[in-house]
Design a protein around this motif. Sequence first.
Motif, PDB file in Angstrom:
ATOM      1  N   ILE A 132       1.219  -5.228   4.088  1.00  0.00           N
ATOM      2  CA  ILE A 132       0.251  -5.919   4.945  1.00  0.00           C
ATOM      3  C   ILE A 132       0.529  -7.414   4.854  1.00  0.00           C
ATOM      4  CG2 ILE A 132      -2.186  -6.323   5.457  1.00  0.00           C
ATOM      5  CD1 ILE A 132      -2.755  -3.618   4.059  1.00  0.00           C
ATOM      6  N   ARG A 184      -7.007   5.730   1.101  1.00  0.00           N
ATOM      7  CA  ARG A 184      -8.157   4.817   1.038  1.00  0.00           C
ATOM      8  C   ARG A 184      -8.124   3.839   2.211  1.00  0.00           C
ATOM      9  NH1 ARG A 184      -6.828   5.422  -4.383  1.00  0.00           N
ATOM     10  NH2 ARG A 184      -5.793   3.408  -4.563  1.00  0.00           N
ATOM     11  N   LEU A 185      -6.911   3.361   2.543  1.00  0.00           N
ATOM     12  CA  LEU A 185      -6.772   2.466   3.696  1.00  0.00           C
ATOM     13  C   LEU A 185      -7.168   3.208   4.971  1.00  0.00           C
ATOM     14  CD1 LEU A 185      -5.947  -0.264   4.863  1.00  0.00           C
ATOM     15  CD2 LEU A 185      -3.574   0.564   4.927  1.00  0.00           C
ATOM     16  N   VAL A 239       0.859  -1.182   0.000  1.00  0.00           N
ATOM     17  CA  VAL A 239       0.000   0.000   0.000  1.00  0.00           C
ATOM     18  C   VAL A 239       0.894   1.230   0.000  1.00  0.00           C
ATOM     19  CG1 VAL A 239      -1.852   1.231   1.191  1.00  0.00           C
ATOM     20  CG2 VAL A 239      -1.740  -1.274   1.327  1.00  0.00           C
ATOM     21  N   PRO A 270      -2.223   5.283   8.122  1.00  0.00           N
ATOM     22  CA  PRO A 270      -1.448   4.767   6.985  1.00  0.00           C
ATOM     23  C   PRO A 270      -0.452   5.771   6.399  1.00  0.00           C
ATOM     24  CG  PRO A 270      -3.781   4.278   6.723  1.00  0.00           C
ATOM     25  CD  PRO A 270      -3.662   5.260   7.847  1.00  0.00           C
ATOM     26  N   LEU A 306      -9.993  -4.851   2.283  1.00  0.00           N
ATOM     27  CA  LEU A 306      -8.773  -5.244   1.590  1.00  0.00           C
ATOM     28  C   LEU A 306      -8.998  -6.425   0.648  1.00  0.00           C
ATOM     29  CD1 LEU A 306      -6.256  -4.878   4.534  1.00  0.00           C
ATOM     30  CD2 LEU A 306      -6.398  -3.436   2.490  1.00  0.00           C
ATOM     31  N   ARG A 331      -2.913   4.714   0.455  1.00  0.00           N
ATOM     32  CA  ARG A 331      -2.806   4.866   1.913  1.00  0.00           C
ATOM     33  C   ARG A 331      -4.001   5.655   2.458  1.00  0.00           C
ATOM     34  NH1 ARG A 331       2.347   7.857   3.036  1.00  0.00           N
ATOM     35  NH2 ARG A 331       1.602   8.953   1.211  1.00  0.00           N
ATOM     36  N   PHE A 334       0.883  -4.961   9.980  1.00  0.00           N
ATOM     37  CA  PHE A 334       1.141  -3.880   9.039  1.00  0.00           C
ATOM     38  C   PHE A 334       2.606  -3.502   9.225  1.00  0.00           C
ATOM     39  CE2 PHE A 334      -3.243  -3.606  10.505  1.00  0.00           C
ATOM     40  CZ  PHE A 334      -3.953  -3.604   9.314  1.00  0.00           C
ATOM     41  N   ILE A 347     -10.838   3.116   5.340  1.00  0.00           N
ATOM     42  CA  ILE A 347     -11.273   1.787   5.797  1.00  0.00           C
ATOM     43  C   ILE A 347     -11.025   1.664   7.299  1.00  0.00           C
ATOM     44  CG2 ILE A 347     -10.759  -0.691   5.686  1.00  0.00           C
ATOM     45  CD1 ILE A 347     -10.184  -0.266   2.664  1.00  0.00           C
ATOM     46  N   VAL A 401     -11.959  -4.306   7.977  1.00  0.00           N
ATOM     47  CA  VAL A 401     -10.661  -4.078   7.340  1.00  0.00           C
ATOM     48  C   VAL A 401     -10.361  -5.230   6.385  1.00  0.00           C
ATOM     49  CG1 VAL A 401      -8.169  -3.818   7.718  1.00  0.00           C
ATOM     50  CG2 VAL A 401      -9.792  -2.660   9.236  1.00  0.00           C
TER      51      VAL A 401
END
Length: 188
Positions: free
Chosen positions: A94, A57-58, A50, A86, A149, A55, A160, A61, A145
Amino acid sequence: MDALTALHNRVSTGKLTDPAPTEGQRQNLFRAALRAADHACLRPWRFLLVEGEARRRLGRIFLQAAEQAEVATLTDTQRQRTLDMPLRAPLIIIAITRLQEHPKVPYLEQHMSTAAAVQAMLTAAYAEGVGAYWRTGPLAGNPLVAEGLGLAENERIDGFIYCGTPESAPRQAPNLQVDAFFSYWSAH
């Protein structure tokens, strides 16, 4: 850097910035991971990379998962901190374990193989001069999560791994006394 120097001196590096590891450095980290102890050669690990806008977008989430998991409403500060998690490093790896039914390799051992792969990557990162640290926490086990993903039913996040350029020189590894952790057993 030789292998024993890296193994004896590796430390996590928490303050990271751009640039992310180069392609050559990444390949060395990835190849190190693939040498992890792996009973029955199940290769239970896989890794998602990522970086860049992914990052953010993560982070969204993470926020959605944190808001759903919280009993009370998150404060604005907590919301922003979760969104920014992130952004701590330019690259996040990940670590995922693909759990497989096997008569001789229990799920725990498959997770341990993924952990060994992560440790190998962390040591390779240190040897390459890449700053890296490993985080888990409640988000690693959060179903939202995992869904965000695209994990399969049999997959679990084991961590992570944040990677980037250290903002300062790594701290000195603690000088632990070997005898405090290793002793001989004798059957009397």
